[in-house]
Design a protein around this motif. Structure first.
Motif, mmCIF file in Angstrom:
data_model
loop_
_atom_site.group_PDB
_atom_site.id
_atom_site.type_symbol
_atom_site.label_atom_id
_atom_site.label_comp_id
_atom_site.label_asym_id
_atom_site.label_seq_id
_atom_site.Cartn_x
_atom_site.Cartn_y
_atom_site.Cartn_z
ATOM 1 N N GLN A 189 0.753 -1.048 0.003
ATOM 2 C CA GLN A 189 -0.059 -0.052 -0.035
ATOM 3 C C GLN A 189 0.914 1.226 0.057
ATOM 4 N N GLN A 190 2.030 1.216 0.808
ATOM 5 C CA GLN A 190 3.040 2.374 0.770
ATOM 6 C C GLN A 190 3.684 2.749 -0.460
ATOM 7 N N ILE A 191 4.164 1.533 -0.817
ATOM 8 C CA ILE A 191 5.041 1.929 -2.147
ATOM 9 C C ILE A 191 4.288 1.829 -3.346
ATOM 10 N N LEU A 192 2.951 1.431 -3.376
ATOM 11 C CA LEU A 192 2.224 1.538 -4.724
ATOM 12 C C LEU A 192 0.786 2.200 -4.263
ATOM 13 N N PRO A 193 0.602 3.422 -3.774
ATOM 14 C CA PRO A 193 -0.365 4.063 -3.221
ATOM 15 C C PRO A 193 -1.814 3.961 -4.549
ATOM 16 N N ASP A 194 -1.056 3.903 -5.750
ATOM 17 C CA ASP A 194 -2.062 3.945 -6.830
ATOM 18 C C ASP A 194 -2.293 2.726 -7.422
ATOM 19 N N LEU A 195 -2.385 1.515 -6.505
ATOM 20 C CA LEU A 195 -2.260 0.449 -6.913
ATOM 21 C C LEU A 195 -3.787 -0.189 -7.692
ATOM 22 N N GLU A 196 -4.808 0.664 -7.111
ATOM 23 C CA GLU A 196 -6.082 0.205 -7.713
ATOM 24 C C GLU A 196 -6.346 0.971 -9.125
ATOM 25 N N GLY A 200 -6.850 -1.214 -12.141
ATOM 26 C CA GLY A 200 -8.093 -0.798 -13.130
ATOM 27 C C GLY A 200 -7.653 -0.640 -14.424
ATOM 28 N N ALA A 201 -6.247 -0.100 -14.821
ATOM 29 C CA ALA A 201 -5.887 0.122 -15.908
ATOM 30 C C ALA A 201 -5.684 -1.227 -17.018
ATOM 31 N N ILE A 202 -4.937 -2.022 -16.106
ATOM 32 C CA ILE A 202 -4.949 -3.444 -16.619
ATOM 33 C C ILE A 202 -6.086 -3.959 -16.999
ATOM 34 N N SER A 203 -7.192 -3.953 -16.235
ATOM 35 C CA SER A 203 -8.605 -4.390 -16.518
ATOM 36 C C SER A 203 -9.175 -3.843 -17.748
#
Ligand SMILES: Nc1nc2c(ncn2[C@@H]2O[C@H](COP(=O)(O)OP(=O)(O)O)[C@@H](O)[C@H]2O)c(=O)[nH]1
Ligand SMILES: [Mg+2]
Ligand SMILES: [Zn+2]
Length: 301
Positions: A189-196, A200-203
């Motif tokens: 969560q901390q190193i990839l705050p934009d994970l979602e 989402g972009a991959i989806s």
């Protein structure tokens, strides 16, 4: 006949959805690609060559570039099943609570070595340690540094600590491993705050729903690093180690072992054993040697 053009640049598989994969090109574009049947089962981390159909621009994976490393796990039938590839380091996370399991950490070090990967020891939750515990932990981490491993202490609520971790991950492709509760999800969560946003972009690009709980993802990090994340990888266990893996996976034991009287010495009872001598003289940490013996026992037979 449909015409196709081979793309010259290799692209990275960033997620595998079974029938098709998501690939990321150097210019940052994510696309769906279907592997030809002659291409082996692909996993996140694979570098592949694709061809694009001239009319539809649909991508087909035509060739898998040989994997540098592979993280595998036995499936239900006991067959080794690749989970992810081209990982350069295992980041072995530990913390108290749940408690620092030194045997598990050394087991992961051996597993990393056996898989051709480096290891980084990450002590998390330092905010929960008192001064004495911090001093003890630092001594212990220094031991790993002497062996050539990277070892850092962090807590996921500290921005400078997370910056330090990100710096450590530069130019490395890393999978987080470690016991449940040590803070792996918090670190992600901390190193990839934009994970979602990323999943989402991959989806959106592939038409596959976000399967964050089952799919392994390869995420590029700043500084040419990457994080490989999936529950499967996080639960990666090390039950399959061989005696040979354990003997060569303890760097200092392997090194001193060259001077043993017998070349097949396993450093437990043999006479003129340079390893036991080094333990006696304090040149090999006694706790590392104890872990070595425990791991040997667990894989004997
Ligand atoms: N005090 C403290 N708690 C943390 C830290 N990192 C994670 N935690 C907590 O530890 C618990 C387990 O973390 P989690 O990320 O789910 O661990 P995982 O099972 O390895 O994925 C959660 O309650 C987190 O909030 C830390 O640096 N300091
Ligand atoms: Mg978790
Ligand atoms: Zn020996």
């Amino acid at each position: 006949m449909t015409e196709s053009v081979i793309l010259t640049e290799p692209v990275r598989v960033v997620a595998n959805f079974g029938a098709a994969v998501a690939v990321l090109s150097k210019d940052g574009v994510i696309r769906r690609a279907s592997p030809l049947s002659r291409v082996p089962q692909l996993v996140a981390g694979d570098l592949v060559f694709c061809e694009a159909e001239k009319n539809t621009q649909q991508l087909r994976v035509v060739e898998l570039i040989e994997r540098k490393t592979q993280l595998a796990r036995p499936d239900r039938r006991g067959q080794s099943k690749p989970l992810a590839s081209n990982i350069s380091h295992l980041a072995i996370v530990c913390a108290k609570p749940p408690g620092i399991d030194q045997l598990l950490i050394d087991q992961f070090c051996v597993a990393a070595d056996a898989a051709g990967m480096g290891a980084i020891i990450v002590l998390n939750k330092t905010d929960l340690l008192d001064d004495v515990e911090v001093a003890q932990a630092e001594q212990w981490l220094a031991c790993y540094r002497q062996l050539g491993y990277s070892a850092i202490s962090i807590n996921t609520r500290s921005k400078p600590a997370i910056a330090l971790l990100l710096e450590e991950l530069e130019r490395k492709s890393v999978a987080l491993v470690g016991a449940s509760g040590v803070g792996k999800s918090s670190i992600v969560q901390q190193i990839l705050p934009d994970l979602e946003i990323r999943t989402g972009a991959i989806s959106a690009a592939t038409g596959f729903g976000a399967h964050t709980t089952t799919v392994t993802y390869w995420y590029n990090l700043p500084g040419e690093g990457a994080l490989i994340d999936s529950p499967g990888v996080r639960q990666f266990t090390v039950a399959h180690l061989s005696v040979a893996d354990v003997r060569s996976g303890f760097i200092e034991i392997e090194e001193y072992g060259h001077n043993c009287r017998f070349s097949n010495c396993i450093h437990t009872v043999e006479p003129n054993c340079a390893v036991r001598e080094a333990v006696g003289q304090g040149n090999i940490a006694a706790w590392r040697y104890e872990n070595y013996k425990k791991l040997l026992e667990s894989c004997a037979g």
